[in-house]
Enzyme design. Sequence first.
Site, PDB file in Angstrom:
ATOM      1  N   GLU A   1       9.570   1.212  10.701  1.00  0.00           N
ATOM      2  CA  GLU A   1      10.626   2.200  10.450  1.00  0.00           C
ATOM      3  C   GLU A   1       9.956   3.552  10.604  1.00  0.00           C
ATOM      4  O   GLU A   1       9.147   3.949   9.764  1.00  0.00           O
ATOM      5  CB  GLU A   1      11.186   2.067   9.025  1.00  0.00           C
TER       6      GLU A   1
ATOM      7  N   LYS B   1       0.844  -1.193   0.000  1.00  0.00           N
ATOM      8  CA  LYS B   1       0.000   0.000   0.000  1.00  0.00           C
ATOM      9  C   LYS B   1       0.886   1.251   0.000  1.00  0.00           C
ATOM     10  O   LYS B   1       1.482   1.621   1.008  1.00  0.00           O
ATOM     11  CB  LYS B   1      -0.921   0.051   1.227  1.00  0.00           C
TER      12      LYS B   1
ATOM     13  N   CYS C   1      13.485  10.762   6.948  1.00  0.00           N
ATOM     14  CA  CYS C   1      13.508  10.271   8.330  1.00  0.00           C
ATOM     15  C   CYS C   1      14.913  10.318   8.909  1.00  0.00           C
ATOM     16  O   CYS C   1      15.081  10.399  10.113  1.00  0.00           O
ATOM     17  CB  CYS C   1      12.968   8.852   8.384  1.00  0.00           C
TER      18      CYS C   1
ATOM     19  N   GLU D   1      10.002  16.030  15.193  1.00  0.00           N
ATOM     20  CA  GLU D   1      10.431  15.806  13.818  1.00  0.00           C
ATOM     21  C   GLU D   1       9.668  16.798  12.937  1.00  0.00           C
ATOM     22  O   GLU D   1       8.442  16.754  12.848  1.00  0.00           O
ATOM     23  CB  GLU D   1      10.098  14.379  13.389  1.00  0.00           C
TER      24      GLU D   1
ATOM     25  N   GLY E   1       6.802   4.970   8.205  1.00  0.00           N
ATOM     26  CA  GLY E   1       5.985   6.172   8.292  1.00  0.00           C
ATOM     27  C   GLY E   1       6.216   6.857   9.622  1.00  0.00           C
ATOM     28  O   GLY E   1       7.266   6.701  10.234  1.00  0.00           O
ATOM     29  N   SER E   2       5.209   7.575  10.056  1.00  0.00           N
ATOM     30  CA  SER E   2       5.383   8.379  11.265  1.00  0.00           C
ATOM     31  C   SER E   2       5.282   7.514  12.520  1.00  0.00           C
ATOM     32  O   SER E   2       4.659   6.445  12.517  1.00  0.00           O
ATOM     33  CB  SER E   2       4.305   9.455  11.303  1.00  0.00           C
ATOM     34  N   THR E   3       5.880   8.005  13.585  1.00  0.00           N
ATOM     35  CA  THR E   3       5.838   7.290  14.858  1.00  0.00           C
ATOM     36  C   THR E   3       4.391   7.200  15.356  1.00  0.00           C
ATOM     37  O   THR E   3       3.979   6.175  15.907  1.00  0.00           O
ATOM     38  CB  THR E   3       6.763   7.978  15.880  1.00  0.00           C
TER      39      THR E   3
ATOM     40  N   GLY F   1       2.705   4.493  13.442  1.00  0.00           N
ATOM     41  CA  GLY F   1       3.379   3.246  13.831  1.00  0.00           C
ATOM     42  C   GLY F   1       2.872   2.711  15.159  1.00  0.00           C
ATOM     43  O   GLY F   1       2.688   1.509  15.340  1.00  0.00           O
TER      44      GLY F   1
HETATM   45  P1  NAP Z   1       2.359   8.394   7.763  1.00  0.00           P
HETATM   46  O1  NAP Z   1       1.329   9.436   7.803  1.00  0.00           O
HETATM   47  O2  NAP Z   1       2.656   7.621   8.981  1.00  0.00           O
HETATM   48  O3  NAP Z   1       1.947   7.405   6.573  1.00  0.00           O
HETATM   49  C1  NAP Z   1       2.748   6.339   6.186  1.00  0.00           C
HETATM   50  C2  NAP Z   1       1.891   5.296   5.492  1.00  0.00           C
HETATM   51  O4  NAP Z   1       0.961   4.775   6.430  1.00  0.00           O
HETATM   52  C3  NAP Z   1       1.067   5.846   4.355  1.00  0.00           C
HETATM   53  O5  NAP Z   1       0.971   4.880   3.351  1.00  0.00           O
HETATM   54  C4  NAP Z   1      -0.283   6.076   5.005  1.00  0.00           C
HETATM   55  O6  NAP Z   1      -1.345   6.039   4.090  1.00  0.00           O
HETATM   56  C5  NAP Z   1      -0.356   4.890   5.923  1.00  0.00           C
HETATM   57  N1  NAP Z   1      -1.289   5.027   7.042  1.00  0.00           N
HETATM   58  C6  NAP Z   1      -1.802   6.153   7.579  1.00  0.00           C
HETATM   59  N2  NAP Z   1      -2.650   5.838   8.590  1.00  0.00           N
HETATM   60  C7  NAP Z   1      -2.667   4.498   8.676  1.00  0.00           C
HETATM   61  C8  NAP Z   1      -3.353   3.577   9.523  1.00  0.00           C
HETATM   62  N3  NAP Z   1      -4.178   3.975  10.483  1.00  0.00           N
HETATM   63  N4  NAP Z   1      -3.134   2.265   9.351  1.00  0.00           N
HETATM   64  C9  NAP Z   1      -2.293   1.826   8.409  1.00  0.00           C
HETATM   65  N5  NAP Z   1      -1.625   2.644   7.564  1.00  0.00           N
HETATM   66  C10 NAP Z   1      -1.797   3.976   7.713  1.00  0.00           C
HETATM   67  O7  NAP Z   1       3.741   8.944   7.293  1.00  0.00           O
HETATM   68  P2  NAP Z   1       3.995   9.937   6.100  1.00  0.00           P
HETATM   69  O8  NAP Z   1       3.405  11.245   6.485  1.00  0.00           O
HETATM   70  O9  NAP Z   1       3.590   9.312   4.833  1.00  0.00           O
HETATM   71  O10 NAP Z   1       5.591   9.951   6.095  1.00  0.00           O
HETATM   72  C11 NAP Z   1       6.313  10.728   6.975  1.00  0.00           C
HETATM   73  C12 NAP Z   1       6.817   9.931   8.163  1.00  0.00           C
HETATM   74  O11 NAP Z   1       7.475   8.739   7.762  1.00  0.00           O
HETATM   75  C13 NAP Z   1       7.842  10.686   8.954  1.00  0.00           C
HETATM   76  O12 NAP Z   1       7.563  10.592  10.334  1.00  0.00           O
HETATM   77  C14 NAP Z   1       9.149   9.971   8.649  1.00  0.00           C
HETATM   78  O13 NAP Z   1      10.130  10.082   9.624  1.00  0.00           O
HETATM   79  C15 NAP Z   1       8.711   8.591   8.453  1.00  0.00           C
HETATM   80  N6  NAP Z   1       9.674   7.854   7.639  1.00  0.00           N
HETATM   81  C16 NAP Z   1      10.471   6.929   8.246  1.00  0.00           C
HETATM   82  C17 NAP Z   1      11.403   6.238   7.513  1.00  0.00           C
HETATM   83  C18 NAP Z   1      12.273   5.194   8.146  1.00  0.00           C
HETATM   84  O14 NAP Z   1      12.812   4.373   7.422  1.00  0.00           O
HETATM   85  N7  NAP Z   1      12.427   5.177   9.448  1.00  0.00           N
HETATM   86  C19 NAP Z   1      11.521   6.479   6.157  1.00  0.00           C
HETATM   87  C20 NAP Z   1      10.700   7.436   5.568  1.00  0.00           C
HETATM   88  C21 NAP Z   1       9.768   8.099   6.329  1.00  0.00           C
HETATM   89  P3  NAP Z   1      -1.923   7.380   3.380  1.00  0.00           P
HETATM   90  O15 NAP Z   1      -0.816   8.353   3.300  1.00  0.00           O
HETATM   91  O16 NAP Z   1      -2.355   6.895   2.066  1.00  0.00           O
HETATM   92  O17 NAP Z   1      -3.043   7.814   4.220  1.00  0.00           O
END
Ligand code: NAP
Length: 467
Positions: free
Chosen positions: A227, A152, A261, A354, A205-207, A210
Site C-alpha cells: 500500500e 514492525k 496517502c 506526493e 509506506g512510500s512507493t 515499496g
Molecule cells: P516509508 O519511509 O516508506 O516507511 C514505511 C515503513 O517502512 C516504516 O516502518 C519504515 O521503517 C519501513 N522501512 C523503511 N525502509 C525500509 C526497508 N529498506 N525495508 C523494509 N522496511 C523499511 O514511509 P513513511 O515515510 O513512514 O510513510 C509515508 C509514506 O507511506 C507515504 O508515501 C504514504 O503515501 C505512504 N502511505 C501509504 C498508505 C496506503 O495505504 N497506501 C497509507 C499510509 C501511508 P522506519 O520508519 O522505522 O525506518
Amino acid sequence: MTSVLEPATEEVMAELPEVGEAETDAAVERARRAFPSWRAVSPGDRSTLLHGLADALAEHVEELARLEARNAGKPIGDARGEMQMVVETFRYYAGAPERLLGKTIPVEGGVDMTFREPLGVVGLIVPWNFPLVIAAWKVAPALAAGNTLVLKPAELTPLSALELERLALEAGLPKGVLNVVAGSGRVCGQRLVEHPHVAKVAFTGSTAVGRGIAAAAAGTIKRVTLELGGKSANVVFADADLEQAAASAPIAVFGNAGQDCCARSRILVERSVFDRFLFHMEETVHALRVGDPLDEETTMGPLISAAQREAVRSYVPEDAPVAIRGSAPEGPGFWFPPVVLAPVANGDRAAREEIFGPVACVIPFEDEADAVAVANDTVYGLSGSVWTRDGARALRVARAIDAGVVSINSNTSVRVTTPFGGFKQSGVGRELGPDALHAYTEEKNVYYATEPGSGPAAALPSESAAP
Ligand code: NAP
Ligand code: MG
C-alpha cells in the site's frame, strides 16, 4: 537507547532499547514456534480470542488515542476516531475464522474441494501517519486466517504497536503469535523482507521503499501486499454543490496535516467555477485550528519531524502561486501552515510528487474528457473523488479514474467493510473488506477420488502429460 519524540513539542516521550537483526530473527523464531498451535486453534476459539482483543482495545481507546495523538501529532478527536476503527477492524475479522469458506467443484471420478490455509509467519511493516490503524488492517486478518506475525512499526511511532502487543497477551493470545519489533526499517524491516521463514510481507509506506521491498522479496518468492503513495484527484464539476465540495476539499488534503496517502491533493476544478470554488474554500482553510494535538478544538497538528517539514517546505518556494495560506504556531514543534497553490498546471512538481504535507494544488480543467485525462496523468492511483449532480457523469468519471477507491460527492476513502488499495504505483493488493483475508492465505485444492480407476489420470495418456 532510541528516543521517541512528540512532534508538537520536540520533547522525548519515551526511550526504547535499540533492536536490530538479532531481535528481528528472535521474533521470527518465536512466531515460527507459535504457528503450529495457533493454526490448530479451532475457528470458534480463534474468533473468541480476537473478540477478546477487540474488547481489550475498546477498554483502552482513550489512553491509546492520547498516546497516538502525542506520538504522531494528530488531533485527539481524529485519534479517537482511529482507535474506534482499530476496534472495529478487530471485531470485523474476529468473525472471519468461522467464515473462511472453500468451494466444492464437480470433477470426474471424485470430489474436489478447496481450503484456505494460513501462510505461516507474516511480516507487517507500517508507517508513522496512521500507526495503529494501518497495523490493525494487517494484524487482524492475518491472525484470523491462522498466521502468526512480526509487526514492525515506524521508528518514529512505535508506542501504540507496543501497547497492542501487551494487550494481545493480556487478552489471552498465546505467546509468540503477535510480536512487535520496534526498530528501524533499514535493519529490521529489511531483515523481515529477506528472512527465509517469513512467508509474506504486507507493507504500507512510500512507493520508493515499496519498490525496494518488491525487489528484495523476489529472493525468497515472498508474497507481498504493498500500500504505497498517492496523488489523488478531487474532481469538481461546475454543476456540483460547490459550497459543499469546497467546504470538504481542504480537510481532504489537510487532514492528518496532509500526511495521508489518500490526500486528495490535486483539486481539479472546472474552469467556469474556478474562482468561485477558491472563494468558498478560503473560509474553510482559515477555519482550521492548527495547534496542540491534545486540545479538543484542534483540527490540524504538526508534521511528524523536522525532516518532513523541510521536504514539505521545498514545494512552497518564494515564487509559488500561494492562493490561500492558513496559520500555524511558532516553534517548538514541527509546524507548517495549510497552503493552497492555485492555479497549478498538472505538470508542475507540486502536482506530480506526493508532498505528504498540508499543500493543496488547485488545477483548472475544461470538460469531462480533460478532467479524466488530468486525473489519470500521474504514476499513482490510490483514491479520488467526483463532485457533480449529474449521476450518469458521476459514475462514468468514477469508472474512468484509474484508482482503487473513488467516492462520489464525498471525500471518504476507507471503511472496514470495503476493499482498499492502489492502482499503478500506489500498490499491489487490497486490504480491508472480506477479501483481505485471502491475502493472508494460500488456496489449497484437494482431490478425493471416490471411484477408483475412473479419475482424470486414467483419462490422460500418462500422468506426466499433465502440466
Ligand atoms: P516509508 O519511509 O516508506 O516507511 C514505511 C515503513 O517502512 C516504516 O516502518 C519504515 O521503517 C519501513 N522501512 C523503511 N525502509 C525500509 C526497508 N529498506 N525495508 C523494509 N522496511 C523499511 O514511509 P513513511 O515515510 O513512514 O510513510 C509515508 C509514506 O507511506 C507515504 O508515501 C504514504 O503515501 C505512504 N502511505 C501509504 C498508505 C496506503 O495505504 N497506501 C497509507 C499510509 C501511508 P522506519 O520508519 O522505522 O525506518
Ligand atoms: Mg520514511
